[in-house]
Design an enzyme around this catalytic site. Sequence first.
Site, PDB file in Angstrom:
ATOM      1  N   ASN A  86      -8.576   1.155   5.352  1.00 17.08           N
ATOM      2  CA  ASN A  86      -7.374   1.546   4.611  1.00 17.08           C
ATOM      3  C   ASN A  86      -7.070   0.495   3.554  1.00 17.08           C
ATOM      4  O   ASN A  86      -7.368  -0.688   3.744  1.00 17.08           O
ATOM      5  CB  ASN A  86      -6.182   1.637   5.581  1.00 17.08           C
ATOM      6  N   HIS A 104      -3.833  -1.156   1.501  1.00 17.79           N
ATOM      7  CA  HIS A 104      -2.374  -1.260   1.590  1.00 17.79           C
ATOM      8  C   HIS A 104      -1.869  -2.178   0.472  1.00 17.79           C
ATOM      9  O   HIS A 104      -2.456  -3.235   0.225  1.00 17.79           O
ATOM     10  CB  HIS A 104      -1.975  -1.831   2.957  1.00 17.79           C
ATOM     11  N   SER A 150      -4.513  -5.362   0.308  1.00 17.67           N
ATOM     12  CA  SER A 150      -5.387  -5.680   1.436  1.00 17.67           C
ATOM     13  C   SER A 150      -6.182  -4.445   1.833  1.00 17.67           C
ATOM     14  O   SER A 150      -5.641  -3.334   1.838  1.00 17.67           O
ATOM     15  CB  SER A 150      -4.561  -6.107   2.658  1.00 17.67           C
ATOM     16  N   ASP A 187      -0.637  -0.448   9.539  1.00 12.41           N
ATOM     17  CA  ASP A 187      -1.080  -1.531   8.652  1.00 12.41           C
ATOM     18  C   ASP A 187      -1.400  -2.805   9.435  1.00 12.41           C
ATOM     19  O   ASP A 187      -1.100  -3.913   8.995  1.00 12.41           O
ATOM     20  CB  ASP A 187      -0.013  -1.821   7.580  1.00 12.41           C
TER      21      ASP A 187
HETATM   22  C1  GAR Z   1      -1.755   2.895  -3.330  1.00 10.51           C
HETATM   23  O1  GAR Z   1      -0.970   1.886  -3.917  1.00 10.51           O
HETATM   24  C2  GAR Z   1      -2.069   2.551  -1.882  1.00 10.51           C
HETATM   25  O2  GAR Z   1      -2.296   1.188  -1.672  1.00 10.51           O
HETATM   26  C3  GAR Z   1      -0.809   3.008  -1.211  1.00 10.51           C
HETATM   27  O3  GAR Z   1      -0.464   4.213  -1.845  1.00 10.51           O
HETATM   28  C4  GAR Z   1      -0.947   4.177  -3.184  1.00 10.51           C
HETATM   29  C5  GAR Z   1      -1.808   5.406  -3.400  1.00 10.51           C
HETATM   30  O4  GAR Z   1      -2.128   5.553  -4.755  1.00 10.51           O
HETATM   31  N1  GAR Z   1      -1.001   3.173   0.191  1.00 10.51           N
HETATM   32  C6  GAR Z   1      -0.050   2.972   1.084  1.00 10.51           C
HETATM   33  O5  GAR Z   1       1.089   2.655   0.810  1.00 10.51           O
HETATM   34  C7  GAR Z   1      -0.481   3.201   2.518  1.00 10.51           C
HETATM   35  N2  GAR Z   1       0.572   2.825   3.415  1.00 10.51           N
HETATM   36  P1  GAR Z   1      -3.336   6.470  -5.214  1.00 10.51           P
HETATM   37  O6  GAR Z   1      -3.112   7.850  -4.593  1.00 10.51           O
HETATM   38  O7  GAR Z   1      -3.225   6.531  -6.701  1.00 10.51           O
HETATM   39  O8  GAR Z   1      -4.617   5.837  -4.745  1.00 10.51           O
END
Ligand code: GAR
Length: 210
Positions: A107, A109, A136, A145
Site C-alpha cells: 500500500n 500512504h 510510505s 497503515d
Molecule cells: C494518494 O495520495 C494515496 O497515497 C492516498 O490516496 C491518494 C490516491 O490518489 N491513499 C490513502 O490515503 C490510503 N489511506 P490516486 O487515486 O490519484 O492514486
Amino acid sequence: HKRVAVMISGRGSNLSALISATMAAGYPCRIVGVISDKPDAAGLKLAQDYGIETHVLDRRDYTSREAHEDAVHAALETVKPDIVCLAGYMRLLSGAFVGKWLGSMINIHPSLLPSFRGLDTHERVLAHQVRLHGCSVHFVTEGMDEGPLIAQAAVPVLPGDDAETLAARVLKAEHNLYPSALRLVAEGKVRITTTGKVLLDAFPEPDPDD
Ligand code: GAR
C-alpha cells in the site's frame, strides 16, 4: 514478469504512475488487472485505455464487509496476481482478507509512517507544524497503515503551504516512490518474514536471538 493487480477507489494517479513505469524496458512487472470498489473511479477509464482488465465491486451491492471482500478476493483470483498494489483504495481490509495476501500486498500512504496514519494527513501535518512530510510504501497487515515499511520519501513543508500545495508535493513523490518500491518487492529484494519483519537483501538476516 510478475503479474500485478492494482486496487483503487478514485482518481488513479498512482495507478497511472505504475502503468508508465511498468511499460519501461527492463521493469520486472506488468499490470494485469485493476479492481475498484467505486464504479465511477476515474482510474477505471485509464486502465481500460491501456487495455487492462477491470473489475468493479461496489460495496453497496453486498450486505456485509465479508461478502464484499469475498467478491474482491474472487476477482483477484481471476486476475491471478503475484503482487497486489493498493493505490488509493479507501477501504479498511479485514485480517482474514489481508492474511490471504500477506507478503504480496502493498500500500502507499501519504505520510511518513508511523506518523499520521489514516485520513486527512496533509491537514494534520499542517496543524502540527511538522516540517518534514512524505509518503510510505508498506506491506499490508490487518491494522490500518501499520504493515512493515518497504520504502519512504520525504518532502519539506514550506512556508505558505496549504493542504492542496502540500498534497501535490507529496503526490509527486508518491509517483516516484511506488514504482521503485514495487520493483524491490518484485525482484525479491525486500520481503516479509513470518515474524512480520522486512528483510532487505542489502542487510544480513537478523540474528534470531536479537
Ligand atoms: C494518494 O495520495 C494515496 O497515497 C492516498 O490516496 C491518494 C490516491 O490518489 N491513499 C490513502 O490515503 C490510503 N489511506 P490516486 O487515486 O490519484 O492514486
